[in-house]
Write a protein that holds these residues in place. Sequence first.
Motif, PDB file in Angstrom:
ATOM      1  N   ARG A 186       0.897  -1.108  -0.088  1.00 36.99           N
ATOM      2  CA  ARG A 186      -0.017  -0.159   0.063  1.00 36.99           C
ATOM      3  C   ARG A 186       0.732   1.236  -0.143  1.00 36.99           C
ATOM      4  O   ARG A 186       0.440   2.415  -0.518  1.00 36.99           O
ATOM      5  N   SER A 187       1.857   1.065   0.545  1.00 38.68           N
ATOM      6  CA  SER A 187       3.109   2.373   0.697  1.00 38.68           C
ATOM      7  C   SER A 187       4.298   2.099   1.208  1.00 38.68           C
ATOM      8  O   SER A 187       4.491   0.737   1.604  1.00 38.68           O
TER       9      SER A 187
ATOM     10  N   SER B 191       5.648   7.086   8.184  1.00 42.50           N
ATOM     11  CA  SER B 191       5.508   7.716   6.981  1.00 42.50           C
ATOM     12  C   SER B 191       4.347   6.601   6.151  1.00 42.50           C
ATOM     13  O   SER B 191       3.614   7.107   5.177  1.00 42.50           O
ATOM     14  N   VAL B 192       4.601   5.364   6.285  1.00 43.36           N
ATOM     15  CA  VAL B 192       3.589   4.369   5.636  1.00 43.36           C
ATOM     16  C   VAL B 192       2.327   4.049   6.156  1.00 43.36           C
ATOM     17  O   VAL B 192       1.484   3.542   5.487  1.00 43.36           O
TER      18      VAL B 192
ATOM     19  N   TRP C 284       4.074  -0.938   4.056  1.00 43.77           N
ATOM     20  CA  TRP C 284       2.616  -1.326   4.537  1.00 43.77           C
ATOM     21  C   TRP C 284       2.168  -2.271   3.564  1.00 43.77           C
ATOM     22  O   TRP C 284       1.728  -2.059   2.405  1.00 43.77           O
TER      23      TRP C 284
ATOM     24  N   ASP D 190      -4.768   2.138  -4.164  1.00 40.41           N
ATOM     25  CA  ASP D 190      -3.829   3.104  -4.321  1.00 40.41           C
ATOM     26  C   ASP D 190      -2.290   2.586  -3.929  1.00 40.41           C
ATOM     27  O   ASP D 190      -1.578   2.984  -3.723  1.00 40.41           O
ATOM     28  N   SER D 191      -2.620   1.129  -4.068  1.00 35.91           N
ATOM     29  CA  SER D 191      -1.363   0.447  -4.064  1.00 35.91           C
ATOM     30  C   SER D 191      -0.249   0.519  -5.175  1.00 35.91           C
ATOM     31  O   SER D 191      -0.505   0.964  -6.260  1.00 35.91           O
ATOM     32  N   LEU D 192       1.046   0.268  -4.660  1.00 35.74           N
ATOM     33  CA  LEU D 192       2.243   0.552  -5.576  1.00 35.74           C
ATOM     34  C   LEU D 192       2.250  -0.678  -6.536  1.00 35.74           C
ATOM     35  O   LEU D 192       2.497  -0.491  -7.653  1.00 35.74           O
TER      36      LEU D 192
ATOM     37  N   HIS E  99       4.888   0.892  -9.980  1.00 36.12           N
ATOM     38  CA  HIS E  99       4.019   1.790  -9.703  1.00 36.12           C
ATOM     39  C   HIS E  99       4.119   3.003 -10.874  1.00 36.12           C
ATOM     40  O   HIS E  99       2.839   3.334 -11.287  1.00 36.12           O
TER      41      HIS E  99
END
Lengths: 85, 351
Positions: free
Chosen positions: B6-7, B65-66, B210, B218-220, B311
């Motif tokens: 996810r991030s 941050s994630v 994450w 919104d996943s990478l 991404h």
Amino acid sequence: MDSLILELKEEIIKSLNLEEMTPEDIDSDAPLFGEGLGLDSIDALELIVLMERNYGIKLANASEGKSIFQSVRVMAEYISKNRTK
Amino acid sequence: MRIFIRSAAQISIQNPLCDEWFENPISYSQIHNRSIDPDFKAFIPVMEARRMGRVMKRAIVTSKSVIPEENRATLDAILTGTGLGSVEDTEKFLNALLKNDEEMLPPSNFMNSTHNTIGSIIALNFKCHGYNLTSAHRGTSFDTICFDAYLQFLKGAKNILVGGHDEMTADYFALFDQIGFWKKESFTADILKESSTKGTFAGETAVSFWLSAEDGGDSLCSILGVDLLYKPSQQRLQESLDTMLAQNGLSKNDIDAIVLNCNGDVENDTISREVAEAILPNVQQLYYKHLFGDSFTMSAMGLYISAVCLHRGEIPAHLIYKNGAGNKRPRTLLLHNHYQNKDHSFMLLSV
């Protein structure tokens, strides 16, 4: 006594890694734990190590710390009476 | 099974908490490099940060941050890979032990000197009581913890924080130097792939991800498979890849690039190239350690750069180790890591 108080404040900042503080920020008569400087039990251990390393004072009973660590001034008075180095 | 990244966030010898390395990477010619740290005070209250070593601060910052604030306490697991743990604190404690004749030891350094302090401090900060595990397994510490994450998702986990964290102190750098870890001659990072000598150059790792069972839109990218292999033959590596592809309805032709752990050490890189040529001949090869240096958990950066490339749908030219077949807009990448040709790992990634 004033020079010892200043030295003690500098050592406390260094030992407890209070990067943002200067000696002027520490009130000599404010409580070190709880209110005032807001130190915790691990800081108490660091202060015990500091007393032994810098002034040769070995606290035989850890509960003594409660009265000795009331404030920087009380600490300084105890050190001046009991220091061995 | 599909696990969504996810991030992701990194602090390294490239500019932190951003992807400037993608367009404008910083080039290094020094052997020992410390990370470029962000302003920790913007993330951690000073009174909390004062007892943390650098590796812990970086772990907290990348983790915060994630993971959005509302998801922190309910994470199913916090999983940490670290080769050396809080080695800076360990050194301070051991040095005090020597200097003070085993007396008057600093309690904070002692408390911080275990490997699992990193995962613990994140859990305390997040008020997360979930499963918490640290893998300290040298050069495959991060890969091992990713495999554990994979198993946790198989058991039904929904959200997991995974991180790879290592610092490199001057003392440890000197110790590694004595056993030939680092290059002796001067170098520039961009010629590492032509190196014919032993040794690499040092960086530091702080990468957090994450991972989630749900896409969220919104996943990478996603992780399709993870495998760990001990002293595998080429046939065993081939079987592992074939199984992973078959489980996901893919074939070798779907792989756009293999991401290698090449670091300029001739022995390490020969193994990586041999694996790539054996299992995916003619597929383009990527590398990343020339930008980030090496550490025990630098494979976390391999996952990071792979996720960013997928991404963005783009592979920057400076990541290409060897040209070959593969889509210019990558959709599937295979990440390979090995440590001294004993422990190998694969991760199959897709958009």
